[in-house]
Motif scaffolding. Structure first.
Motif, short mmCIF file in Angstrom:
data_model
loop_
_atom_site.label_atom_id
_atom_site.label_comp_id
_atom_site.label_asym_id
_atom_site.label_seq_id
_atom_site.Cartn_x
_atom_site.Cartn_y
_atom_site.Cartn_z
N SER A 121 8.02 -5.71 -6.94
CA SER A 121 6.66 -5.76 -6.40
C SER A 121 6.48 -6.91 -5.42
O SER A 121 5.46 -6.99 -4.75
N ALA A 122 7.47 -7.78 -5.34
CA ALA A 122 7.48 -8.89 -4.40
C ALA A 122 8.91 -9.12 -3.93
O ALA A 122 9.87 -8.56 -4.48
N ILE A 123 9.06 -9.93 -2.89
CA ILE A 123 10.38 -10.29 -2.37
C ILE A 123 10.82 -11.58 -3.06
O ILE A 123 10.14 -12.60 -2.96
N HIS A 124 11.94 -11.53 -3.76
CA HIS A 124 12.45 -12.69 -4.49
C HIS A 124 13.55 -13.34 -3.66
O HIS A 124 14.59 -12.72 -3.39
N LEU A 125 13.32 -14.59 -3.27
CA LEU A 125 14.27 -15.33 -2.43
C LEU A 125 14.84 -16.50 -3.20
O LEU A 125 14.21 -17.05 -4.11
N VAL A 150 6.14 -1.82 -4.89
CA VAL A 150 6.91 -2.41 -3.79
C VAL A 150 5.94 -3.08 -2.83
O VAL A 150 4.79 -2.63 -2.67
N PRO A 151 6.36 -4.17 -2.16
CA PRO A 151 5.48 -4.80 -1.17
C PRO A 151 5.36 -3.91 0.07
O PRO A 151 6.35 -3.61 0.73
N CYS A 152 4.15 -3.48 0.36
CA CYS A 152 3.95 -2.54 1.46
C CYS A 152 2.53 -2.64 1.97
O CYS A 152 1.67 -3.33 1.40
N ARG A 153 2.26 -1.94 3.04
CA ARG A 153 0.92 -1.78 3.58
C ARG A 153 0.79 -0.34 4.06
O ARG A 153 1.79 0.34 4.30
N TYR A 154 -0.45 0.14 4.22
CA TYR A 154 -0.63 1.53 4.59
C TYR A 154 -1.83 1.69 5.52
O TYR A 154 -2.73 0.84 5.57
N LYS A 155 -1.81 2.80 6.25
CA LYS A 155 -2.92 3.22 7.09
C LYS A 155 -3.23 4.67 6.76
O LYS A 155 -2.32 5.47 6.52
N ALA A 156 -4.52 5.01 6.76
CA ALA A 156 -4.96 6.36 6.43
C ALA A 156 -5.65 6.98 7.64
O ALA A 156 -6.36 6.30 8.39
N SER A 157 -5.42 8.27 7.83
CA SER A 157 -6.06 9.03 8.90
C SER A 157 -6.27 10.45 8.40
O SER A 157 -5.63 10.90 7.45
N GLN A 158 -7.18 11.17 9.04
CA GLN A 158 -7.44 12.55 8.66
C GLN A 158 -7.76 13.37 9.91
O GLN A 158 -8.27 12.85 10.90
#
Length: 503
Positions: A279-283, A216-224
């Protein structure tokens, strides 16, 4: 004079055993085997009964000092594990052969037949065969203990999507089930706007994040966060958190692209319809049938939002429909969809049938619509659009109505649906009627879109009789060739009820 030749065949001489007097072949001890075994036991010191720990939850055996290994019954790995339990006593003798003696799988017993040799009196070598009995004791391993506790975790993935519809989450759930990405989770918790995945190790969580980025189209941030530390051994204990944000666009959303993004996609119109999110947005542009794919990085560089809420979908009736054969294409235009047909339609709201107000629009559903059909769409002419890109557009370029999909009788579709999907085992809040409606929308999308069905395991529901692939109204259905059999293995090869190996 004749010489006497001696015969070359000589029979070995025999001696009497010094204990019992039985004639025997000469040996260094001058004792028969029976008397020697009565005097010397070379298996002395080797335990004849040993205990071995087994975890019933994960089907693993304990290997000292702190390892749990996966071994099949009567395998070489399990035999090596059993021999290591008596490694110290076996070091005093010579191991010639070792093998399993068959036992009942549910007896909690493992029997190993050993053949050993050892030098005894005056250099004589004695060989002996005996059986070591291993008692399988149940013991929960540390990993399973943490799973049962349900409050221990080293890493958590917080998946969120800022939308009011859960179509993307339902699709993501089926992908996780298909590829088995839920096997390493300690717990899955469903909250209002997403899912939380708990893991016992950071590596498993990182693998899941990589899977989400591919699906899926996404972004992430990691912390500990530091939990504890040992300054003497320089070891640290952290808890990691991965925040994954999925693009806030779902299937059947009407979006307005920025002018720069629309130009980069082949000079397509700014008002588009989202036909699919994988995995992408299809328009697709409902005015020209031009299609474009937007990946996650492009979306976050040029973000856009949905113009209308799914609850704002209104039902229209098609009054007139005509197919547009020749479509003028601008310079630098992108790809055109071959699965859709451009049509010009006059529609009227079913709630305004007592009036003569009709709307004209172009649609990508020309191959599905006929006069008298019901269709769902958004009324942009009478809708309050709060979007920065729409406010800057020329009002003449904003369509009055955007049609999304053809409408069918939902009750009949549910009754004739002879397939089902599996679900993740998770802690969820009480499902309301809106969640059930969204799930039914996702099932209908599977019936209508073959591209999404390819990534989902669909199982046949034996409780529903098999009918034709299309009903009287022409509503799309899933064929039997696309369904899998839902297997329930409850009996073993002998016909009796199956049981675990070591229960």
């Amino acid at each position: 004079m004749e010489y006497m030749t001696e015969s070359t065949d000589r029979s070995p001489g025999h001696i009497l055993c010094c204990e019992c007097g039985v004639p025997i072949s000469p040996n260094p001890a001058n004792i028969c085997v029976a008397c020697l075994r009565s005097k010397v036991d070379i298996s002395q010191g080797i335990p004849k009964q040993v205990s071995i720990s087994f975890c019933k939850q994960c089907q693993r055996y304990f290997q000292p000092p702190g390892t749990w290994v996966q071994c099949a019954l009567e395998s070489r790995e399990l035999l090596a594990l059993c021999l290591k339990k008596i490694k110290a006593p076996l070091s005093k003798v010579r191991l010639v052969d070792a093998g399993f003696v068959w036992t009942e799988p549910h007896s909690k017993r493992l029997k190993v037949k050993l053949t050993i040799q050892k030098e005894v009196m005056n250099g004589a070598i004695l060989q002996q065969v005996f059986v070591v009995d291993y008692v399988v004791q149940s013991q929960m391993c540390g990993d399973c203990h943490r799973v049962e506790a349900k409050d221990f975790w080293k890493a958590v993935i917080q998946v969120r999507q800022k939308t009011s519809h859960k179509k993307t989450f339902y699709y993501l759930e089926q992908l996780i089930l298909k590829y088995g990405m839920h096997q390493n989770t300690l717990r899955i918790k469903e909250i209002h706007d997403g899912l939380d995945f708990y893991y016992s190790s950071k590596q498993h969580a990182q693998k899941m994040v990589e899977f989400l980025q591919c699906t899926v189209p996404c972004r992430y941030k990691a912390s500990q966060r530091l939990i504890s530390q040992d300054i003497h051994s320089n070891t640290y204990n952290y808890k990691s958190t991965f925040s994954v944000e999925i693009v806030p666009i779902c299937k059947d959303n009407v979006v307005c692209l920025s002018p720069k993004l629309a130009q980069s996609l082949g000079n397509m119109n700014q008002i588009c319809v989202c036909i699919r999110v994988t995995s992408a947005i299809h328009l697709i542009d409902p005015n020209t049938l031009q299609v474009a794919d937007i990946d996650g990085s492009t979306f976050w560089s040029h973000p856009f939002n949905s113009l209308c809420h799914p609850k704002q979908l209104e039902e229209f009736i098609v009054m007139e429909c005509s197919i547009v054969r020749d479509v003028k294409r601008n310079a630098g235009a992108g790809m055109i969809s071959k699965k859709h047909t451009l049509g010009e339609v006059w529609v009227q709201k079913t709630s305004e049938m007592n009036t003569d107000k009709q709307y004209f629009c172009r649609t990508h559903l020309g191959h599905l619509l006929n006069p008298g059909d019901l269709v769902l769409g958004f009324d942009l002419a009478n809708c309050n659009l709060n979007d920065e890109h729409v406010n800057k557009m020329n009002s003449e370029r904003v369509p009055d109505v955007v049609l999304i999909k053809k409408s069918y009788d939902r009750t009949k579709r549910q009754r004739r649906r002879n397939w089902k999907l599996k679900e993740l085992a998770r802690d969820r809040e009480n499902m309301d009627t809106d969640d059930e409606r969204q799930y039914q929308d996702f099932l209908e999308d599977l019936e209508e879109d073959e591209a999404i069905r390819k990534n989902v395991n669909i199982y046949r529901d034996s409780t529903i009789p098999v009918e034709s692939d299309t009903d009287d109204e022409g509503a799309p259905r899933i064929s039997l060739a696309e369904m899998l059999e839902d297997l329930h293995i409850s009996q073993d090869a002998t016909g009796e009820e199956g049981a675990s190996m070591m229960t």
